[in-house]
Structures are given as structure tokens and as C-alpha cells.
Design a protein around this motif. Structure first.
Motif, short mmCIF file in Angstrom:
data_model
loop_
_atom_site.label_atom_id
_atom_site.label_comp_id
_atom_site.label_asym_id
_atom_site.label_seq_id
_atom_site.Cartn_x
_atom_site.Cartn_y
_atom_site.Cartn_z
N LEU A 17 0.91 -1.03 0.12
CA LEU A 17 -0.15 0.04 -0.22
C LEU A 17 0.73 1.61 0.30
O LEU A 17 0.59 2.40 -0.99
N TYR A 18 2.14 1.55 0.60
CA TYR A 18 2.80 2.45 0.47
C TYR A 18 3.07 2.63 -0.11
O TYR A 18 4.06 3.62 -0.65
N ASP A 19 3.84 1.71 -0.95
CA ASP A 19 4.56 2.27 -2.00
C ASP A 19 3.37 2.23 -3.18
O ASP A 19 3.97 3.56 -4.14
N ALA A 20 2.46 1.80 -2.87
CA ALA A 20 2.31 2.16 -4.62
C ALA A 20 1.52 3.99 -3.71
O ALA A 20 1.36 4.16 -4.95
N ILE A 21 1.80 4.26 -3.33
CA ILE A 21 0.87 5.68 -3.05
C ILE A 21 2.71 6.53 -3.19
O ILE A 21 2.34 7.12 -4.09
N LEU A 22 3.84 5.91 -2.96
CA LEU A 22 4.71 7.07 -3.19
C LEU A 22 4.51 6.95 -4.48
O LEU A 22 5.73 7.72 -4.91
N GLN A 23 4.72 5.59 -5.03
CA GLN A 23 4.65 5.36 -6.75
C GLN A 23 3.60 6.78 -7.59
O GLN A 23 3.90 7.18 -8.74
N ALA A 24 2.63 6.68 -7.06
CA ALA A 24 2.11 7.41 -7.93
C ALA A 24 2.20 9.00 -7.66
O ALA A 24 1.58 9.64 -8.24
N THR A 25 2.71 9.36 -6.19
CA THR A 25 2.58 10.69 -6.32
C THR A 25 3.79 11.70 -7.24
O THR A 25 4.62 11.61 -7.82
N HIS A 36 24.64 7.93 2.86
CA HIS A 36 23.93 9.14 2.01
C HIS A 36 24.06 8.33 0.66
O HIS A 36 23.57 8.72 -0.58
N ARG A 37 23.68 7.18 1.11
CA ARG A 37 23.58 5.72 -0.08
C ARG A 37 22.18 5.96 -0.22
O ARG A 37 21.28 5.81 0.51
N PHE A 38 21.70 6.08 -1.23
CA PHE A 38 19.69 5.95 -1.86
C PHE A 38 19.82 4.68 -1.85
O PHE A 38 19.60 3.50 -1.70
N LEU A 39 18.78 4.54 -0.18
CA LEU A 39 17.79 3.17 -0.45
C LEU A 39 16.28 3.30 -0.93
O LEU A 39 15.96 1.64 -1.56
N TYR A 40 16.10 3.69 -1.51
CA TYR A 40 14.94 4.23 -2.38
C TYR A 40 14.60 5.17 -2.64
O TYR A 40 15.63 6.17 -2.68
N ALA A 41 13.87 4.74 -4.43
CA ALA A 41 13.36 6.21 -4.94
C ALA A 41 12.65 5.51 -5.21
O ALA A 41 12.40 4.99 -6.21
N ASN A 42 11.25 6.75 -5.82
CA ASN A 42 9.97 6.55 -6.70
C ASN A 42 10.15 6.49 -8.15
O ASN A 42 11.23 6.97 -8.62
N GLN A 43 9.07 6.52 -8.23
CA GLN A 43 9.94 6.55 -9.97
C GLN A 43 9.33 8.12 -10.58
O GLN A 43 9.73 7.83 -11.27
N ALA A 44 9.34 8.96 -10.07
CA ALA A 44 9.57 9.71 -9.96
C ALA A 44 10.62 10.58 -9.64
O ALA A 44 11.11 10.95 -11.04
N LEU A 45 11.49 10.17 -9.31
CA LEU A 45 12.88 10.60 -8.66
C LEU A 45 13.05 9.74 -10.06
O LEU A 45 14.24 9.46 -10.50
N LEU A 46 13.23 8.41 -10.10
CA LEU A 46 13.59 7.79 -11.43
C LEU A 46 14.32 8.72 -12.65
O LEU A 46 14.48 8.97 -13.36
#
Length: 337
Positions: A17-25, A36-46
Motif C-alpha cells: 500500500l505504501y509503495d503504491a502511494i509513493l509511486q503514484a505521487t 548517504h546512499r539511496f535505499l529507495y527512490a520512487n518512479q518520479a525521482l527515477l
């Protein structure tokens, strides 16, 4: 019979659920580890980077191509969040993979582990390019408005002082001041409709001479190309035409039933110059005045000071003529209706 782990299933559902929300924003959402390394980036950032997650995972800002100053700034902010355990907010320009240079508003916030220590730093970034451009535009408009208000008040002050000085009674002064300020207001009305980008000369002529159309038949012959005047020249020309109309109604062609006024304008020369001719006919015989009033000075001096042009009044026997010239920054776009 299968055994369902009731503790694991809700956790997985919440994660999806959280991932779906973060990918949709449309906002950029990400998480840094303590190095300082990326552990997560949503599709908007990619998408903003123009990279896949496999290309971005475990990399720092510098390794992902951020400018050294930009990467160093975020490194310092991550350390600040770790040390203070409080969010950090900022605004920074960054080049989008496809949209070019944009302005981003971001916030870094601590993520606490089970032991209460900072375990990671989460971030959220929003594209505020349009907002900042709008704010800059509004500041510019406000500065322009302040400048125009000051100029307008100066003009009103000058009109009032000069009119009072050249009037023989308070009633005469009041009538003249009201008439001139009304002409100034009409010029501003035209410019307001055009968002102060300028005004077509044909509209200025029609609006300025409207109050002179006192007979059933047209009293004016108007001809010339469409020319966009900048605000300063538009106001100067409107005030000059108002004075010519007022004089024509009192003493010139428009004071008789058969009088007419011809107004023609054209562009010529390099750089472009506007030439406008006002010629009266059919009115009383014209006499050269023994003294020049404020109206004449407003026409001759106003156009010179405000528009960088010239105005010459010629008292011909069959009617007053006025020859106006001023430099232009625009060109003709067609014929006036």
C-alpha cells in the motif's frame, strides 16, 4: 491445510500500500542510508534522473551525477539531520532529465529505528518551478505598478498645478482638471485591458475622440495602420489628442455644425517613426493666439518628454493642424477598421 502467518501478511499488505502511494505521487520520494546512499527512490525521482532503479540503488548524489556543490550540500544536510534529529528544508535548482532546469523544494527528515537512533534519512521533493516563476512575475508586476502609480500621481500633480495657474476661475480650473484626469483615466483603461502591454493607436484615437462626437454624423475621418504603442507613448498621445479635441470643441472645427477633423497616421523612416496628422476644417477662421496656454504646452512638451517625439501646432486659416512624430519600437500589423 495451509497455515497463514497473520503477522506477516498484514505487514506485506501495508508495504504494498505504501509503495503504491509513493509511486503514484508526482513528488520525488527517497530514502538515504547513514552513508548517504539511496535505499529507495520512487518512479518520479527515477524519471527525473532518467535512470532505472538498478542504476541508482546504493549510489550517492555525486555518483548519480549531481554537481559537486549540490552533492556536498546534501551530504552536509544529511549529517545535520543525523546530528540534530530534526528535519532540514531547502530549495535548489536541478536539471530534469527531459524538462530542463527546474526549481525544487525539498525536506530531509530523520527515520528512527527501534532503538530510538536515526536509522536513515527520508526525503521528499516537489517541483515548484511554476510557483517560483509566478512569484517572480508578481514581484515584477508589483514593482511596475508602484512605478506607474508614482508616475501617474506626478502627472496628476502637474496637471493640477498648471491648470490652476492658467485658469481665470475655480470653476474653470475644476472643469479642466476633471476633463484632463478623465482623459488620463481612459488611456489607463485601454492599457489595463491589454495588461499594460501597450495599446493600438486606432483604439486610442477612437476612445479619446468619443466625447467629441456630438452630432449625428461622424465628425472625424480616421485612417492609418494598426500600431501597438508602448504604455508611455500611449498615455502621452492620448493626453495630446484630448487637448486637441477640447480646443476643437471650444474654438475650432467642432464648435460649428459643419466642422470636421481628419486624423491620419503612418510609419516611415528607419528606425521606425510614427507620424500623426490632425487637421481641422469647416470651423471658424483661425487666429494665431497671442499666448500659449497649458494645453498647447502639454501637447508640445508632453510628447517630447514622455514619448521622445515632437508635436508642432500650425494655426492655418482654415483650421488648426498638429503634426506629431515619435520613435517606435513596433511595426504596423495591418489596416485599421
Amino acid at each position: 491445510m495451509a497455515v497463514v502467518n497473520t503477522k506477516v501478511e498484514p505487514a506485506l499488505a501495508a508495504e504494498r500500500l505504501y509503495d503504491a502511494i509513493l509511486q503514484a505521487t508526482p513528488d520525488l520520494v527517497y530514502v538515504f542510508d547513514l552513508d548517504h546512499r539511496f535505499l529507495y527512490a520512487n518512479q518520479a525521482l527515477l524519471s527525473m534522473w532518467g535512470r532505472s532503479w538498478d542504476e541508482a540503488i546504493g549510489k550517492t548524489c555525486l555518483e548519480l551525477g549531481y554537481e559537486p556543490w549540490h552533492a556536498a550540500m546534501h551530504d552536509a544536510e544529511i549529517e545535520q539531520v543525523k546530528a540534530t534529529r530534526k528535519p532540514v528544508r531547502g530549495e535548489v535548482p536541478f536539471r530534469h532529465h527531459t524538462l530542463g532546469m527546474r526549481t525544487y523544494d525539498y525536506i530531509f527528515t530523520p527515520v528512527f529505528g527501534a532503538d530510538g537512533d536515526v536509522a536513515a534519512v527520508a526525503g521528499s521533493t516537489r517541483d515548484v518551478t511554476e510557483r517560483t516563476q509566478h512569484e517572480a512575475h508578481m514581484r515584477l508586476l508589483l514593482n511596475e505598478l508602484n512605478h506607474r502609480v508614482k508616475n501617474t500621481l506626478t502627472v496628476v500633480q502637474s496637471i493640477s498645478q498648471q491648470t490652476m495657474r492658467n485658469s481665470t476661475s475655480m470653476d474653470e480650473a475644476q472643469d479642466k482638471i476633471e476633463s484632463r484626469i478623465l482623459a488620463l483615466s481612459k488611456a489607463h483603461d485601454i492599457l489595463t485591458r491589454q495588461n499594460w502591454q501597450g495599446a493600438e493607436i486606432s483604439e486610442i484615437v477612437r476612445a479619446t475622440t468619443a466625447h467629441c462626437q456630438v452630432c449625428e454624423h461622424a465628425r472625424f475621418d480616421m485612417q492609418g495602420p494598426e500600431i501597438l504603442l508602448d504604455p508611455r507613448r500611449a498615455v502621452a498621445l492620448a493626453m495630446a489628442l484630448h487637448e486637441l479635441c477640447t480646443n476643437a470643441l471650444k474654438y475650432g472645427a467642432l464648435s460649428s455644425t459643419n466642422g470636421r477633423v481628419q486624423v491620419q497616421w503612418r510609419i516611415a523612416d528607419e528606425p521606425s517613426m510614427l507620424y500623426l496628422e490632425w487637421k481641422e476644417s469647416g470651423g471658424p477662421a483661425v487666429k494665431v493666439p497671442t499666448r500659449r496656454g497649458f494645453g498647447s504646452r502639454l501637447i508640445e512638451k508632453g510628447l517630447g518628454y514622455e514619448a521622445g517625439g515632437e508635436a508642432r501646432l500650425v494655426f492655418e486659416p482654415d483650421g488648426l493642424a498638429c503634426f506629431i512624430s515619435m520613435p517606435l519600437a513596433t511595426t504596423a500589423t495591418g489596416d485599421a477598421p
